[in-house]
Motif scaffolding. Structure first.
Motif, PDB file in Angstrom:
ATOM      1  N   UNK A  47       0.820  -1.219   0.000  1.00  0.00           N
ATOM      2  CA  UNK A  47       0.000   0.000   0.000  1.00  0.00           C
ATOM      3  C   UNK A  47       0.854   1.269   0.000  1.00  0.00           C
ATOM      4  N   UNK A  48       2.126   1.161   0.364  1.00  0.00           N
ATOM      5  CA  UNK A  48       3.022   2.322   0.331  1.00  0.00           C
ATOM      6  C   UNK A  48       4.096   2.195  -0.746  1.00  0.00           C
ATOM      7  N   UNK A  49       3.894   1.264  -1.669  1.00  0.00           N
ATOM      8  CA  UNK A  49       4.843   1.103  -2.767  1.00  0.00           C
ATOM      9  C   UNK A  49       4.695   2.256  -3.757  1.00  0.00           C
ATOM     10  N   UNK A  50       5.687   2.445  -4.597  1.00  0.00           N
ATOM     11  CA  UNK A  50       5.639   3.524  -5.601  1.00  0.00           C
ATOM     12  C   UNK A  50       4.390   3.419  -6.465  1.00  0.00           C
ATOM     13  N   UNK A  51       3.993   2.208  -6.796  1.00  0.00           N
ATOM     14  CA  UNK A  51       2.825   1.991  -7.654  1.00  0.00           C
ATOM     15  C   UNK A  51       1.520   2.391  -6.963  1.00  0.00           C
TER      16      UNK A  51
END
Length: 94
Positions: A40-44
């Motif tokens: 949920x906090x990934x770049x994507x």
């Protein structure tokens, strides 16, 4: 924000806040986020998370503005009534 886990449903009656709900006034809103705990906090996923946070903050700000306006209106009404009473006005409509 609460991570989403595939196949998991948020069940009514289950405290998904893990006890945090009672610490917030007027309450705590749980927002189901896209992605799991790590993704949920990934770049994507970050733009989606940012939009969700912004939406919640805008909603809180709107509620606060309405509550503040109601408080100001009540204060103004109280002040007007007090002023008219001090001028010797009695009865009638304000």
């Amino acid at each position: 924000m609460r991570a989403n886990y595939p196949g998991e449903e948020m069940l009514s009656g289950i405290d998904v806040s893990h006890g945090w709900r009672g610490l917030f006034r007027p309450g705590l809103k749980i927002v189901q986020s896209a992605g799991d705990h790590a993704s949920m906090v990934s770049d994507e996923m970050l733009p989606t998370l940012a939009r969700q946070i912004k939406a919640v903050l805008c909603q809180v700000a709107a509620v606060a503005a309405v509550e503040t306006a109601g408080t100001v209106d009540k204060r103004e009404a109280d002040s007007t009534i007090a002023h008219r009473r001090s001028d010797g006005a009695s009865g009638g409509s304000y």
